[in-house]
Design an enzyme around this catalytic site. Structure first.
Site, short mmCIF file in Angstrom:
data_model
loop_
_atom_site.label_atom_id
_atom_site.label_comp_id
_atom_site.label_asym_id
_atom_site.label_seq_id
_atom_site.Cartn_x
_atom_site.Cartn_y
_atom_site.Cartn_z
N CYS A 23 -28.85 -90.65 13.26
CA CYS A 23 -28.18 -91.95 13.41
C CYS A 23 -28.44 -92.82 12.18
O CYS A 23 -29.50 -92.79 11.57
CB CYS A 23 -28.72 -92.64 14.66
SG CYS A 23 -28.12 -94.33 14.89
N CYS A 64 -26.50 -96.65 19.85
CA CYS A 64 -26.39 -97.78 18.91
C CYS A 64 -24.96 -98.31 18.88
O CYS A 64 -24.73 -99.51 18.79
CB CYS A 64 -26.82 -97.34 17.51
SG CYS A 64 -28.59 -97.03 17.39
N CYS A 82 -25.26 -93.38 16.41
CA CYS A 82 -25.31 -92.56 17.63
C CYS A 82 -24.61 -93.34 18.75
O CYS A 82 -24.31 -94.52 18.61
CB CYS A 82 -26.75 -92.23 18.00
SG CYS A 82 -27.66 -93.64 18.67
N HIS A 91 -34.28 -100.12 15.00
CA HIS A 91 -34.39 -98.72 14.59
C HIS A 91 -34.15 -97.78 15.78
O HIS A 91 -34.40 -98.13 16.93
CB HIS A 91 -35.77 -98.45 13.97
CG HIS A 91 -35.86 -99.01 12.58
ND1 HIS A 91 -37.02 -99.48 12.02
CD2 HIS A 91 -34.89 -99.16 11.63
CE1 HIS A 91 -36.77 -99.91 10.79
NE2 HIS A 91 -35.49 -99.74 10.53
N HIS A 101 -28.89 -103.88 11.00
CA HIS A 101 -29.93 -104.82 11.43
C HIS A 101 -29.37 -106.23 11.54
O HIS A 101 -29.66 -106.95 12.49
CB HIS A 101 -31.09 -104.85 10.42
CG HIS A 101 -32.01 -103.67 10.52
ND1 HIS A 101 -32.50 -103.20 11.71
CD2 HIS A 101 -32.55 -102.87 9.56
CE1 HIS A 101 -33.30 -102.15 11.48
NE2 HIS A 101 -33.34 -101.92 10.18
N HIS A 104 -27.17 -99.20 7.27
CA HIS A 104 -28.41 -99.38 8.05
C HIS A 104 -28.86 -100.85 8.01
O HIS A 104 -29.14 -101.45 9.05
CB HIS A 104 -29.50 -98.47 7.47
CG HIS A 104 -30.84 -98.60 8.12
ND1 HIS A 104 -31.28 -97.72 9.08
CD2 HIS A 104 -31.83 -99.51 7.96
CE1 HIS A 104 -32.50 -98.08 9.49
NE2 HIS A 104 -32.85 -99.16 8.81
N GLU A 105 -28.93 -101.41 6.80
CA GLU A 105 -29.42 -102.80 6.68
C GLU A 105 -28.43 -103.77 7.33
O GLU A 105 -28.85 -104.71 8.00
CB GLU A 105 -29.67 -103.17 5.22
CG GLU A 105 -30.73 -102.32 4.51
CD GLU A 105 -32.08 -102.25 5.21
OE1 GLU A 105 -32.36 -103.10 6.07
OE2 GLU A 105 -32.85 -101.31 4.92
ZN LIG Z 1 -34.37 -100.48 9.12
ZN LIG Z 2 -28.87 -94.73 17.05
#
Ligand SMILES: [Zn+2]
Ligand SMILES: [Zn+2]
Length: 179
Positions: free
Chosen positions: A146, A168, A165, A140, A134, A130-131
């Site tokens: 996701c 993304c 997903c 987000h 970014h 996740h990080e």
């Molecule tokens: Zn985040």
């Molecule tokens: Zn997504």
């Protein structure tokens, strides 16, 4: 491009290889892990937590010193907080390609349950991907399954799948082809 992961000496031992492989597979990008070379900064005695922004400053300084352009993710065991949040699972500073995640609240033991390495590997993987997501330009996402969905609780983190997903994933492919 290449994802660098630094595994601090206090982080759970033995999990860095599976976590690194899984993050690499989710983001479709090579990743390597090594011991942490970034100076640990930002510990606040009264809170027994690290100020994530101060630690990001330290990662930023390290990257600058060593002329590292690629994304760098630091995995620490100490609990993290930032301004206005009592805690954060992790934090990213996209402009400089620096991110940190904490394993403190990702273990079953923290919640009084029996420990399980597979659970812990999954959670560090999801937070880490996740990080780094970014850092690669992703924001987000509303899709609760996701990787880029922002979880506020451990249950929400566990509900996520270890994939981006379609939206993304297409977005990331778009950024990469325009490099
Ligand atoms: Zn985040
Ligand atoms: Zn997504």
């Amino acid at each position: 491009m290449h994802i660098h992961i630094f595994w601090d000496s206090l982080s759970p031992p033995g999990l860095q290889i599976p976590v690194t492989r899984k993050i690499s597979s989710i983001l479709g990008m090579p990743a390597t892990v090594s011991e942490n070379h970034v100076r640990m900064m930002g510990y606040v005695d009264g809170r027994k937590q690290i100020d994530a922004q101060v630690l990001l400053d330290s990662i930023q300084a390290y990257k600058h010193r060593h002329a590292i352009q690629d994304p760098l993710l630091l995995v620490v065991n100490q609990d993290l907080f930032k301004n206005g949040n009592s805690f954060v699972f992790g934090l990213a500073r996209q402009s400089v390609g620096a991110a940190v995640v904490s394993t403190a609240r990702l273990s079953n033991e923290y919640y009084g349950r029996d420990g399980n390495d597979d659970d812990l590997i999954d959670r560090i993987t999801k937070e880490g991907a996740h990080e780094v997501g970014h850092l690669l330009g992703l924001d987000h996402c509303h899709d609760q399954e996701c990787i880029m969905f922002k979880p506020d609780t451990l249950d929400e983190l566990d509900r996520k799948k270890k994939v981006l997903c379609k939206l993304c994933s297409d977005q990331l492919a778009g950024y990469r082809s325009s490099d």
